[in-house]
Design a protein around this motif. Structure first.
Motif, PDB file in Angstrom:
ATOM      1  N   TRP A 163       0.877  -1.188   0.000  1.00 40.96           N
ATOM      2  CA  TRP A 163       0.000   0.000   0.000  1.00 40.96           C
ATOM      3  C   TRP A 163       0.898   1.216   0.000  1.00 40.96           C
ATOM      4  CZ3 TRP A 163       0.047   3.743   3.917  1.00 40.96           C
ATOM      5  CH2 TRP A 163      -0.921   4.737   3.798  1.00 40.96           C
ATOM      6  N   TRP A 165       0.791   5.623  -0.061  1.00 42.12           N
ATOM      7  CA  TRP A 165       0.103   6.920  -0.015  1.00 42.12           C
ATOM      8  C   TRP A 165       1.060   8.006  -0.480  1.00 42.12           C
ATOM      9  CZ3 TRP A 165       1.515  11.321   2.674  1.00 42.12           C
ATOM     10  CH2 TRP A 165       0.580  12.353   2.703  1.00 42.12           C
ATOM     11  N   ALA A 194      -3.244  10.717  -2.902  1.00 44.42           N
ATOM     12  CA  ALA A 194      -3.749   9.492  -3.527  1.00 44.42           C
ATOM     13  C   ALA A 194      -3.131   8.270  -2.871  1.00 44.42           C
ATOM     14  CB  ALA A 194      -3.442   9.501  -5.026  1.00 44.42           C
ATOM     15  N   SER A 195      -3.883   7.156  -2.908  1.00 44.65           N
ATOM     16  CA  SER A 195      -3.414   5.881  -2.383  1.00 44.65           C
ATOM     17  C   SER A 195      -3.410   4.824  -3.485  1.00 44.65           C
ATOM     18  CB  SER A 195      -4.301   5.391  -1.229  1.00 44.65           C
ATOM     19  OG  SER A 195      -4.222   6.273  -0.128  1.00 44.65           O
ATOM     20  N   THR A 196      -2.486   3.904  -3.389  1.00 49.01           N
ATOM     21  CA  THR A 196      -2.350   2.822  -4.359  1.00 49.01           C
ATOM     22  C   THR A 196      -2.200   1.490  -3.631  1.00 49.01           C
ATOM     23  OG1 THR A 196      -1.238   4.259  -5.980  1.00 49.01           O
ATOM     24  CG2 THR A 196      -0.914   1.902  -6.215  1.00 49.01           C
ATOM     25  N   SER A 221      -3.201  -0.563  -8.489  1.00 51.59           N
ATOM     26  CA  SER A 221      -4.391   0.220  -8.808  1.00 51.59           C
ATOM     27  C   SER A 221      -4.030   1.686  -8.987  1.00 51.59           C
ATOM     28  CB  SER A 221      -5.415   0.088  -7.677  1.00 51.59           C
ATOM     29  OG  SER A 221      -4.893   0.654  -6.474  1.00 51.59           O
ATOM     30  N   ASP A 223      -5.507   5.511  -8.171  1.00 50.21           N
ATOM     31  CA  ASP A 223      -6.466   6.290  -7.397  1.00 50.21           C
ATOM     32  C   ASP A 223      -7.257   7.219  -8.322  1.00 50.21           C
ATOM     33  OD1 ASP A 223      -7.204   8.819  -5.648  1.00 50.21           O
ATOM     34  OD2 ASP A 223      -6.746   7.223  -4.217  1.00 50.21           O
ATOM     35  N   ASP A 224      -8.469   7.591  -7.913  1.00 48.86           N
ATOM     36  CA  ASP A 224      -9.296   8.506  -8.706  1.00 48.86           C
ATOM     37  C   ASP A 224      -8.598   9.841  -8.936  1.00 48.86           C
ATOM     38  OD1 ASP A 224     -11.328   6.670  -8.957  1.00 48.86           O
ATOM     39  OD2 ASP A 224     -12.552   7.505  -7.336  1.00 48.86           O
ATOM     40  N   GLU A 225      -7.771  10.283  -7.983  1.00 55.01           N
ATOM     41  CA  GLU A 225      -7.078  11.565  -8.146  1.00 55.01           C
ATOM     42  C   GLU A 225      -6.099  11.510  -9.323  1.00 55.01           C
ATOM     43  OE1 GLU A 225      -7.740  14.336  -6.405  1.00 55.01           O
ATOM     44  OE2 GLU A 225      -9.316  13.201  -5.400  1.00 55.01           O
ATOM     45  N   LYS A 227      -6.549   9.033 -11.940  1.00 56.89           N
ATOM     46  CA  LYS A 227      -7.372   8.674 -13.099  1.00 56.89           C
ATOM     47  C   LYS A 227      -8.118   9.872 -13.676  1.00 56.89           C
ATOM     48  CE  LYS A 227      -9.629   5.287 -11.083  1.00 56.89           C
ATOM     49  NZ  LYS A 227     -10.552   4.155 -10.914  1.00 56.89           N
ATOM     50  N   ASP A 237      -7.526   1.958 -15.099  1.00 58.69           N
ATOM     51  CA  ASP A 237      -7.735   1.627 -13.697  1.00 58.69           C
ATOM     52  C   ASP A 237      -6.542   0.940 -13.042  1.00 58.69           C
ATOM     53  OD1 ASP A 237     -10.399   2.584 -13.612  1.00 58.69           O
ATOM     54  OD2 ASP A 237     -11.080   0.755 -14.614  1.00 58.69           O
TER      55      ASP A 237
END
Length: 250
Positions: A163, A165, A194-196, A221, A223-225, A227, A237
């Motif tokens: 993980w 951040w 953002a987190s991954t 993955s 993050d939406d920030e 994408k 994604d």
């Protein structure tokens, strides 16, 4: 220079640094590898690179092309590390039409520290903090990693998960669009932190006493920030990385 194509190597370097410390082989290695990683940016083709591999590992120090660590033992299965690492992210404005009118985003250099733990039942656990010291992004990053080596006579298989951040300063530097970079088709964008989440599977095969074959596949993955940036491919994604090669140890 397409700096963004190398972002996946940071994850691999973090895993290698953690494993190398615990094994404490105390040797120097040189080799060659094929490296491939996806990029989230628009209009950038995925490429395969043939690159040299240089490593040094000992009880107190480890070094790779992108990362150096000094280790201080706390107990028989715990240690802390001081870290210096290149941040191989960014792009040049002439890399693709997507970046036309953008300022270049440069490679940075981070300093930080980690707390690491290992035992045979749990595997490797690492918590790491890095901060930019070159006034490039002025951002911070926190990572947590678990890796579990399964060792055979010659083959070692290591599954891992992580993980990560990243602060808003860091994400904004590499994925934001400033007001002076706005065009008719590219709006201003100021993302937050953002987190991954991701995972990897690595295989190391000891071909001889000196030669080790390595390979790794990884996925993560977005993050939406990230994408939602106008610089990033629509409907992107996930990202991935893959490598294969050999190291000769002295």
């Amino acid at each position: 220079m397409k700096k963004h194509l190398y972002t996946l190597t940071l994850t691999s370097a973090l895993l290698l640094g953690t494993a190398g410390t615990a094994q404490a082989q105390g040797n120097f290695g040189i080799g060659l590898g094929l490296f491939n990683g996806s990029t989230e940016y628009k209009d950038i083709d995925t490429e395969v690179y043939l690159l040299p591999v240089l490593m040094y590992e000992s009880e107190s120090f480890s070094l790779s092309p992108t990362r150096g660590e000094f280790h201080l033992p706390v107990s028989s299965n715990m240690w802390v590390s001081a870290i210096g690492a290149l941040r191989l992210q960014g792009y040049d404005a002439d890399d693709s039409a997507t970046f036309k009118g953008m300022d270049d985003r440069d490679i940075g250099f981070d300093l930080g520290a980690s707390v690491n733990f290992y035992n045979d039942e749990i595997g490797f656990l690492s918590l790491e903090w890095l901060a930019d010291v070159t006034s490039t992004s002025e951002g911070n990053e926190v990572s947590a990693i678990w890796a579990y080596p399964i060792e055979g006579k010659a083959l070692t298989i290591t599954p891992s998960v992580f993980w990560r951040w990243q602060s808003d300063d860091l994400i904004n530097y590499y994925y934001g669009v400033k007001t002076n970079e706005v065009t008719a088709t590219r709006g201003a964008y100021t993302p937050d932190s953002a987190s991954t989440f991701g995972g990897a599977l690595s295989l190391d095969y000891k071909l001889t006493q000196s030669v080790t074959l390595f390979s790794e596949i990884s996925a993560y993955s977005l993050d939406d920030e990230v994408k939602n940036s106008p610089l990033v491919e629509d409907d992107k994604d996930m990202g991935y990385g893959a490598s294969i090669g050999f190291v000769y140890s002295f």
